[in-house]
Design an enzyme around this catalytic site. Structure first.
Site, short mmCIF file in Angstrom:
data_model
loop_
_atom_site.label_atom_id
_atom_site.label_comp_id
_atom_site.label_asym_id
_atom_site.label_seq_id
_atom_site.Cartn_x
_atom_site.Cartn_y
_atom_site.Cartn_z
N HIS A 55 -7.07 4.66 2.55
CA HIS A 55 -6.49 4.45 1.21
C HIS A 55 -6.66 5.65 0.29
O HIS A 55 -6.30 5.58 -0.89
CB HIS A 55 -7.11 3.20 0.57
CG HIS A 55 -6.76 1.95 1.31
ND1 HIS A 55 -5.60 1.25 1.10
CD2 HIS A 55 -7.42 1.29 2.29
CE1 HIS A 55 -5.56 0.21 1.92
NE2 HIS A 55 -6.65 0.22 2.65
N SER B 9 -10.83 -0.84 0.57
CA SER B 9 -9.51 -1.48 0.59
C SER B 9 -9.44 -2.73 -0.25
O SER B 9 -8.36 -3.08 -0.74
CB SER B 9 -9.13 -1.81 2.03
OG SER B 9 -10.10 -2.63 2.63
N ASP C 72 -13.40 6.75 6.78
CA ASP C 72 -12.10 6.10 6.93
C ASP C 72 -11.34 6.35 5.63
O ASP C 72 -11.64 5.77 4.59
CB ASP C 72 -12.31 4.59 7.17
CG ASP C 72 -10.97 3.86 7.28
OD1 ASP C 72 -9.92 4.45 6.97
OD2 ASP C 72 -10.99 2.66 7.65
N GLU D 85 -15.80 4.36 3.69
CA GLU D 85 -14.37 4.52 3.40
C GLU D 85 -14.26 5.40 2.16
O GLU D 85 -15.14 5.37 1.30
CB GLU D 85 -13.73 3.15 3.11
CG GLU D 85 -13.64 2.28 4.33
CD GLU D 85 -13.04 0.89 4.04
OE1 GLU D 85 -12.36 0.70 3.01
OE2 GLU D 85 -13.27 0.00 4.87
N ASN E 261 0.83 -1.21 0.00
CA ASN E 261 0.00 0.00 0.00
C ASN E 261 0.86 1.26 0.00
O ASN E 261 0.38 2.35 0.30
CB ASN E 261 -0.90 0.01 1.23
CG ASN E 261 -1.82 -1.19 1.28
OD1 ASN E 261 -2.32 -1.62 0.24
ND2 ASN E 261 -2.03 -1.75 2.45
N HIS F 13 -14.20 -1.50 6.82
CA HIS F 13 -13.08 -2.28 7.35
C HIS F 13 -13.39 -2.97 8.68
O HIS F 13 -14.18 -2.48 9.49
CB HIS F 13 -11.88 -1.33 7.54
CG HIS F 13 -10.59 -2.01 7.78
ND1 HIS F 13 -10.01 -2.09 9.03
CD2 HIS F 13 -9.75 -2.64 6.93
CE1 HIS F 13 -8.85 -2.73 8.94
NE2 HIS F 13 -8.67 -3.08 7.67
N LYS G 2 -0.10 3.77 4.56
CA LYS G 2 -0.43 3.47 3.15
C LYS G 2 0.36 4.47 2.29
O LYS G 2 1.57 4.32 2.16
CB LYS G 2 -1.93 3.57 2.90
CG LYS G 2 -2.80 3.01 4.03
CD LYS G 2 -2.89 1.52 4.06
CE LYS G 2 -3.91 1.06 5.10
NZ LYS G 2 -3.68 -0.24 5.65
C1 LIG Z 1 -9.78 0.82 5.21
C2 LIG Z 1 -8.76 0.58 6.26
N1 LIG Z 1 -8.90 1.17 7.45
C3 LIG Z 1 -8.02 0.99 8.44
C4 LIG Z 1 -6.93 0.17 8.26
C5 LIG Z 1 -5.98 -0.04 9.39
O1 LIG Z 1 -4.88 0.79 9.24
P1 LIG Z 1 -3.48 0.34 9.83
O2 LIG Z 1 -2.88 -0.59 8.83
O3 LIG Z 1 -2.71 1.61 10.00
O4 LIG Z 1 -3.74 -0.34 11.13
C6 LIG Z 1 -6.72 -0.45 7.04
C7 LIG Z 1 -5.52 -1.27 6.81
O5 LIG Z 1 -5.50 -2.42 6.67
C8 LIG Z 1 -7.67 -0.26 6.01
O6 LIG Z 1 -7.54 -0.89 4.84
#
Ligand SMILES: Cc1ncc(COP(=O)(O)O)c(C=O)c1O
Length: 406
Positions: free
Chosen positions: A216, A188, A213, A184, A58, A144, A242
């Site tokens: 990405h 993801s 969120d 989001e 990422n 997520h 990311k």
């Molecule tokens: C949409 C989304 N939110 C939150 C996270 C979590 O972030 P982090 O990898 O910093 O724990 C991820 C990562 O996998 C994600 O894809």
């Protein structure tokens, strides 16, 4: 005789293995041949003695290997020490953290920010702390795991709307007195984008908070991602692991929200603070990404190149325009087989299986970065087309391909 827990573990692992869903770590190491020219060639690593081009990170802008950012981390560690030494409310919060929070607020227009060691803990802390059993929360079907876990812990009533469907979201908002709607910016596992402006308008109409969120999207997605973001979005979660290529996350919102989280978020209060060196690094990475818009441009070019080559080779993509390019195979075992065959050709892509994605939608998750060289993208697509036809995954007809890529 084995203990209850040993029996349970063995049975669960056996079932996962049978379904092709067992997860195992792989020990990757640095491709030393690459390090002489680290920031100008495709991301690679070595696994069991062999080098692979990495199409599953990422690190969308390639910032994790920028020498100035390695220096920023080093300088941060020399200045503040290698760790924060305490939780934020004890002695773990420094001017390095404050400087990063201020920069993030200036970039997004939010009043205040709160730093966490990961996006996962930022999301769970936000959900668990903000909501309780009196709240009804509406969320996209594909948000997520960290959001779902936090909401479950909060006790709030969760209503899910069909993925990216304004009609479905509006129906729920009209039916329930909703505290907040959550989505989001870039999904993801599908790589598609939420209709931010439209969802925001719906939330305003129904007096619900709009929570995004932005893991990405931050630092790569245009549109809402500027100093006016706060006008559309009440709470924005950005992550540094990311596009910024480092580690950590922030919740951005009103001063009242952040003060509330400081006093109540257990993940914040009872955990060692993000190290000041990492805060200094994330600040440097944020500034670097702003000062180098050509990286976003290069990423867009690489995405376009990948999509064009896939279209020409009839490789059936999902239709995403972002760095995340999924290719649905369906069956978990066949997905693993395709990923393994690609590895035999030196190409490393993610094989994503349930429960990360819904049953029957196992997929390759191919991610592009600004650092990929055009010839490696071409090799990836050529190998993909060959492996898919060898393994028996149907390629699309040209007509379907055109539909897929509209
Ligand atoms: C949409 C989304 N939110 C939150 C996270 C979590 O972030 P982090 O990898 O910093 O724990 C991820 C990562 O996998 C994600 O894809």
């Amino acid at each position: 005789m084995s203990s209850l827990l040993e029996t349970k573990i063995a049975a669960r692992q056996h079932a996962l293995r049978e379904q092709g869903l067992l997860r195992q770590r792989k020990v990757l190491s640095v491709d030393h041949a690459l390090n002489t020219n680290a920031s100008t060639s495709s991301p690679r690593f070595v696994f069991e003695g062999r080098a692979y081009v990495n199409f599953s990170s990422n690190d969308y802008l390639g910032l994790s290997r920028v020498p100035q950012l390695a220096e920023a981390l080093h300088l941060g560690a020399q200045t503040y020490g290698v760790g924060s030494g305490a939780s934020p409310l004890v002695t773990g919060y420094s001017d390095a953290h404050l400087a990063l929070e201020r920069e993030l607020c200036a970039l997004t227009g939010h009043e205040a920010a709160l730093l966490f060691c990961s996006g996962f803990s930022a999301n769970t802390a936000l959900m668990k702390t903000l909501f309780d059993q009196h709240d009804i929360v509406v969320a996209d079907k594909l948000v997520h795991a960290s959001i779902i876990d936090g909401l479950q812990d909060s006790g709030a009533q969760l209503k899910r709307f069909l993925h990216n469907s304004l009609e479905s979201a509006e129906r729920l908002l009209a039916r329930h007195q909703t505290s907040a709607l959550i989505t989001e910016s870039v999904f993801s596992m599908d790589g598609d984008c939420a209709p931010i402006a439209e969802l925001s308008a719906l939330c305003r109409q129904h007096h619900a908070w709009f929570i995004v969120d932005d893991a990405h999207g931050f630092a790569v997605l245009d549109g809402y991602n500027n100093a006016d973001a706060a006008k559309l979005i009440d709470v924005q979660v950005v992550t540094f692991g990311k596009a910024l290529g480092c580690q950590g996350a922030a919740v951005l919102g009103s001063q009242a929200l952040i003060d509330f989280l400081v006093s109540n978020a257990r993940e914040y209060i009872y955990s060692t603070a993000l190290s000041p060196a990492n805060a200094a690094l994330a600040l440097a990475a944020t500034q670097y990404s702003t000062a180098h818009p050509e990286l976003q441009q290069k990423l867009l070019e690489n995405i376009k190149l990948f999509k064009r080559l896939c279209r020409e080779a009839n490789v059936p993509l999902l239709g995403s325009d972002t760095a995340i390019q999924p290719l649905i195979i369906g069956d978990a075992r066949q997905t693993l087989q395709v990923a393994e065959e690609l590895r035999a050709a030196g190409i490393w892509v993610g094989a994503i299986r349930p429960p990360t994605v819904p049953v029957g939608s196992a997929r390759l998750r191919i991610t592009l970065t600004a650092a990929h060289a055009a010839e490696d993208i071409a090799t990836c697509v050529a190998q993909l087309a060959q492996v898919l036809s060898r393994v028996g995954v149907p390629l699309v007809t040209e007509r379907q391909a055109a539909d897929n890529h509209r």
